[in-house]
Design an enzyme around this catalytic site. Sequence first.
Site: not given
Length: 320
Positions: A12, A73, A104, A126, A128, A130, A172
Site C-alpha cells: 500500500g 502487490r 512486512d 505504511t 498502519d 504495524d 489493517r
Amino acid sequence: MIKKIGVLTSGGDAPGMNAAVRAVVRSAIQKGIEVVGIYRGYNGLINGDIRPLEITSVSDIIQRGGTVLYTARCLEFKEKPGILKAKQTCIENGIEGIVVIGGDGSFRGAADLSAEGIPCIGLPGTIDNDIAMTEYTIGYDTAMNTAMELIDKLIDTACSHDRCSVVEVMGRRAGYIALNTGIACGATAIITTEMPYDLNDVAEKIKQSRKAGKNHFIIVVSEGIGNSQKIAEEIQEHVHIDCRATILGHVQRGGAPTLRDRVEASRMGYYAVELLSKGIGNRVVGLQHGDVIDVDIQEALKMTKEFPKDLYKIANEIAI
Ligand code: ADP
Ligand code: F6P
C-alpha cells in the site's frame, strides 16, 4: 564499492514514500552510486520496468503524496520462479543492491532476494505503523493527521444534530491510528482489536456523559474490528441516540506528507544507502527512541509490538 542500486515502493502507498525515494537517489548519487527506479513494486523487477534516476528526477516530489514509482502487490514474487526472474533482471541491469520501501510483506520479498545474492534494505512505508522493529513508519503521521481533520469535521455535524458518530479508521489489524486519533479528537470510546471491549459499557458511558451535559459523541473504531455500521446500530438501540457510521477509507492514504513524515523518510532513506554502500544487505531500517537503527530482516519479521495500554487508559479516563 557498489556501483548501481535500485529503489522500489511496494504494498500500500504511504505519504512520505516520495521523500524516501528522493533521499535514496540523492544520497547514492552523492556517493558516486548510480540509481535506477524500479516501477510498480516487485512487478518492475519481473518485467524489467526500470529507468535511471538522476539528481533532478526526484525534484519537487518531497511534498507529494503517493509514490512516483507507483506501487503494486505482485503475487508472482511470492514464488521462487518470480524471485529468480527478478534476480536475473538485477544481473542484466547491473543492480547490486535494492532499497525496498513497504511493509512486512515487502520485507519478506526483500529477504528472499537478499538470499539470492542481491542485498536489499527495507524501509518501513505504511500508514498502519504495524512494523514491530520500528516505533514509526513512513506515512503514519500524515494518515493520523488526515483522519484527525476528518473526525473534527464529523464532530461539527454530530454536535449540531445531537448525534453519535461512529468512525472507522484504517490500520489493517493494528489500532495505532484509532488510538491516537481517538485521543486527539476526544472520542468517548476507542475500539481496537488489541483491547477487549463491550458495547454495553460504551452505551453506559454515553448515558453518563449525557447526564453530565454532553450532547454528541465520537466512537473511533479500528478497521480490524470492522462492522462500524452494526456498532452504530447497536449504540443507537441501547442509548436511543441518533447514530451515524462513517468509514474514512483510502482518503487516509493520500495527501501531502507532514513534516515528520518528510524528515523521517529522508533520514531513513539516507541510512539505507549508507548500509548498501558498505556492502550490507538483508536489513530493515527503523526508528527506536528517535534514533535510526537497522535490524536483520528475519529478526525484524519475528518481532512483536506492544500496544500502548497506558495511552489507551489515559484516553478512556480523560474522555467523556
Ligand atoms: P506490505 O508490504 O504493505 O505488507 P503486501 O503484504 O501486499 O504489502 O506485500 C507487498 C508485496 O511484497 C507482495 O505483493 C509481494 O510482491 C511481496 N511479498 C509479500 N509476501 C511475500 C512473501 N512471503 N515472499 C515474497 N514476497 C512477498
Ligand atoms: O496497509 C495500508 C492499508 O491502507 C491498510 O490500513 C488497509 O487495511 C489496507 O492497506 C487497504 O488495502 P487496499 O489499498 O488494497 O484496499
